[in-house]
Design a protein around this motif. Structure first.
Motif, mmCIF file in Angstrom:
data_model
loop_
_atom_site.group_PDB
_atom_site.id
_atom_site.type_symbol
_atom_site.label_atom_id
_atom_site.label_comp_id
_atom_site.label_asym_id
_atom_site.label_seq_id
_atom_site.Cartn_x
_atom_site.Cartn_y
_atom_site.Cartn_z
ATOM 1 N N LEU A 118 -18.131 71.503 -23.299
ATOM 2 C CA LEU A 118 -19.015 72.367 -24.081
ATOM 3 C C LEU A 118 -18.940 72.092 -25.575
ATOM 4 O O LEU A 118 -19.934 72.211 -26.292
ATOM 5 C CB LEU A 118 -18.671 73.835 -23.804
ATOM 6 C CG LEU A 118 -18.871 74.300 -22.367
ATOM 7 C CD1 LEU A 118 -18.505 75.779 -22.238
ATOM 8 C CD2 LEU A 118 -20.300 74.069 -21.906
ATOM 9 N N ASP A 119 -17.773 71.728 -26.059
ATOM 10 C CA ASP A 119 -17.653 71.409 -27.481
ATOM 11 C C ASP A 119 -18.481 70.183 -27.830
ATOM 12 O O ASP A 119 -19.091 70.104 -28.897
ATOM 13 C CB ASP A 119 -16.191 71.166 -27.867
ATOM 14 C CG ASP A 119 -15.412 72.469 -28.021
ATOM 15 O OD1 ASP A 119 -16.044 73.537 -28.056
ATOM 16 O OD2 ASP A 119 -14.173 72.419 -28.100
ATOM 17 N N GLN A 120 -18.499 69.221 -26.930
ATOM 18 C CA GLN A 120 -19.286 68.019 -27.190
ATOM 19 C C GLN A 120 -20.780 68.340 -27.197
ATOM 20 O O GLN A 120 -21.532 67.849 -28.047
ATOM 21 C CB GLN A 120 -19.006 66.947 -26.142
ATOM 22 C CG GLN A 120 -19.783 65.672 -26.423
ATOM 23 C CD GLN A 120 -19.662 64.655 -25.316
ATOM 24 O OE1 GLN A 120 -19.607 65.015 -24.154
ATOM 25 N NE2 GLN A 120 -19.632 63.399 -25.670
ATOM 26 N N ILE A 121 -21.214 69.171 -26.266
ATOM 27 C CA ILE A 121 -22.620 69.533 -26.218
ATOM 28 C C ILE A 121 -23.022 70.264 -27.494
ATOM 29 O O ILE A 121 -24.063 69.989 -28.096
ATOM 30 C CB ILE A 121 -22.914 70.392 -24.976
ATOM 31 C CG1 ILE A 121 -22.712 69.556 -23.709
ATOM 32 C CG2 ILE A 121 -24.336 70.937 -25.014
ATOM 33 C CD1 ILE A 121 -22.780 70.342 -22.432
ATOM 34 N N SER A 122 -22.174 71.180 -27.938
ATOM 35 C CA SER A 122 -22.433 71.889 -29.192
ATOM 36 C C SER A 122 -22.475 70.906 -30.361
ATOM 37 O O SER A 122 -23.375 70.961 -31.211
ATOM 38 C CB SER A 122 -21.341 72.938 -29.437
ATOM 39 O OG SER A 122 -21.512 73.560 -30.692
ATOM 40 N N GLU A 123 -21.521 69.992 -30.388
ATOM 41 C CA GLU A 123 -21.463 68.996 -31.455
ATOM 42 C C GLU A 123 -22.751 68.177 -31.511
ATOM 43 O O GLU A 123 -23.309 67.939 -32.597
ATOM 44 C CB GLU A 123 -20.268 68.078 -31.228
ATOM 45 C CG GLU A 123 -20.103 66.994 -32.282
ATOM 46 C CD GLU A 123 -18.895 66.112 -31.993
ATOM 47 O OE1 GLU A 123 -18.057 65.946 -32.892
ATOM 48 O OE2 GLU A 123 -18.783 65.599 -30.861
ATOM 49 N N GLU A 124 -23.231 67.751 -30.347
ATOM 50 C CA GLU A 124 -24.438 66.931 -30.310
ATOM 51 C C GLU A 124 -25.674 67.725 -30.736
ATOM 52 O O GLU A 124 -26.577 67.186 -31.385
ATOM 53 C CB GLU A 124 -24.638 66.340 -28.911
ATOM 54 C CG GLU A 124 -23.578 65.326 -28.493
ATOM 55 C CD GLU A 124 -23.523 64.115 -29.416
ATOM 56 O OE1 GLU A 124 -24.569 63.746 -29.986
ATOM 57 O OE2 GLU A 124 -22.433 63.543 -29.572
ATOM 58 N N LEU A 125 -25.723 68.997 -30.383
ATOM 59 C CA LEU A 125 -26.848 69.822 -30.809
ATOM 60 C C LEU A 125 -26.904 69.936 -32.330
ATOM 61 O O LEU A 125 -27.976 69.879 -32.934
ATOM 62 C CB LEU A 125 -26.741 71.219 -30.197
ATOM 63 C CG LEU A 125 -27.229 71.366 -28.755
ATOM 64 C CD1 LEU A 125 -26.875 72.743 -28.217
ATOM 65 C CD2 LEU A 125 -28.722 71.143 -28.671
ATOM 66 N N PHE A 126 -25.747 70.085 -32.943
ATOM 67 C CA PHE A 126 -25.716 70.229 -34.392
ATOM 68 C C PHE A 126 -25.971 68.905 -35.113
ATOM 69 O O PHE A 126 -26.236 68.889 -36.306
ATOM 70 C CB PHE A 126 -24.385 70.845 -34.841
ATOM 71 C CG PHE A 126 -24.392 72.348 -34.792
ATOM 72 C CD1 PHE A 126 -24.735 73.093 -35.906
ATOM 73 C CD2 PHE A 126 -24.089 73.020 -33.627
ATOM 74 C CE1 PHE A 126 -24.768 74.472 -35.873
ATOM 75 C CE2 PHE A 126 -24.120 74.412 -33.565
ATOM 76 C CZ PHE A 126 -24.459 75.137 -34.699
#
Length: 392
Positions: A118-126
């Motif tokens: 989930l942290d990676q998905i959040s990172e990619e969204l930002f």
């Protein structure tokens, strides 16, 4: 320029994490992903969701909604059950319709293959940015259907979410055929039109739902997501600070991933007007949030974890001089602290949700459709059709 699209990454439960192979803009990503660790319990159901994001010029408002409401969507599955236990969730993330992407791949790329990070998905969204391009819905749906390893069980909830406002039928790939291919694999195709429903139908956005049994959803992609402040918010945020102290980074990437964790906390705080920071903390107190690849507390919960494979150089300084038994005790103490903090967050969130429900009842009829609302409602309805249940 052309407008568009979509969603935000969502969900997870249990600890089966994968590290995807990412592609830079203009490159074609491999759909392969490496399973780090984690075991699936016998009879445990799966959830698979592919999120297709249009990053053409007019898309910024929708991207902002996605950043804000990722955690609302994730938390949808906190109370989900099937076969008497929580399902585990895999999410894939694509972008398309941006000029800087590869024309040979029809202006699209796989950002993250099916993943639990989930942290990676959040990172990619930002990281996402926008510029003009061609939005080919049929092409990106086709790629998501063909690239991803969709579960063969017909009762597994599998769904594609794609949003935008340009004609759904644009591009060289027949969108009806792409949706038919999705249906053959038991994948719902949900289209999110940024605008009113009539314009969406005129633009062909109902094709996916008609062919693949999904839903046609409409949102105001430029609307600000409303957040109801609750007395429990401050408590949950402070508990999140304490929760972070229980993570023990290990391995070559441990420190980097721990930094990423705090960075995504900060990103959520930057969207505090939508309550993203509170919702992220709630996600971190659930089974959805699992970091077996870099955190010793999560890693030690895995059946096949072997302390003998952990090198001293891969440990934080505080643990290097410890014996193996001392290390086990140290990790167990942190695990106990984490569980206690997570339970406090869950209890505070129950009180928070009750407070919000009361306020919303008083404000009945207010508010516009935004990304989190339409996706959460759709996921619950479609998953229920496949035998998943949600606590009320």
């Amino acid at each position: 320029m052309k407008t568009s699209k979509t969603i935000a990454a969502l969900l997870g439960l249990t600890c089966v994490c994968v590290t995807p192979l990412l592609a830079k803009e203009g490159e074609v990503a491999s759909p392969a992903s490496k399973t780090i660790s984690g075991s699936v319990k016998e009879g445990q159901a799966k959830v698979q969701i592919a999120i297709l994001l249009d990053t053409s010029s007019s898309m910024q408002g929708l991207i902002e909604q996605a950043k804000s409401e990722l955690w609302s969507i994730v938390n949808t599955f906190n109370s989900a059950h099937k076969n008497g236990q929580a399902p585990y969730v895999e999410v894939a993330l694509y972008e398309y319709g941006k000029q800087s992407l590869n024309s040979e791949s029809h202006w699209q790329r796989c950002i993250v293959p099916f993943s639990r990070d989930l942290d990676q998905i959040s990172e990619e969204l930002f990281k996402l940015n926008t510029n003009g391009g061609e939005e080919y819905c049929g092409a990106v749906i086709q790629r998501a259907v063909e690239d991803m390893k969709w579960d063969e069980d017909p009762n597994t909830y599998k769904a594609i979410f794609i949003a935008g406002n340009e004609p759904f039928t644009q591009g060289p790939v027949n969108v009806t055929e792409s949706c038919q291919a999705a249906k053959k694999k038991g994948v719902y195709v949900n289209s999110i039109h940024c605008g009113n429903q009539q314009a969406g139908v005129q633009g062909g956005w109902n094709i996916g739902p008609v062919v693949a049994g999904g839903s046609l959803l409409t949102i105001d992609h430029n609307a600000a997501v409303a957040h109801i402040d609750a007395p429990q918010d401050k408590i949950i945020i402070q508990l999140n600070v304490e929760l972070n102290k229980t993570y023990i980074p290990y391995g070559k990437m441990g420190a980097q991933y721990q930094t990423r964790q705090t960075t995504q906390d900060a990103n959520a705080i930057s969207k505090s007007s939508s309550g993203a920071h509170v919702k992220r903390a709630v996600s971190k107190a659930s089974q959805n949030y699992c970091n077996v690849s870099w955190d010793l507390v999560d890693a030690c919960k895995q059946e096949k974890f072997d302390w003998s494979t952990v090198k001293e150089d891969d440990l934080p300084e505080a643990m290097k001089k410890m014996t193996v038994e001392e290390r086990k005790v140290y990790v167990a103490e942190n695990a106990k602290q984490r569980e206690a903090i997570q339970e406090k967050i869950r209890k505070a969130n129950e009180e928070r949700l009750a407070y919000i429900a009361k306020v919303r009842k008083e404000l009945a009829g207010e508010g516009k459709n935004t990304l989190d609302k339409v996706v959460v409602e759709t996921v619950k309805k479609q998953a229920a059709e496949r035998g998943y249940s949600f606590q009320k």
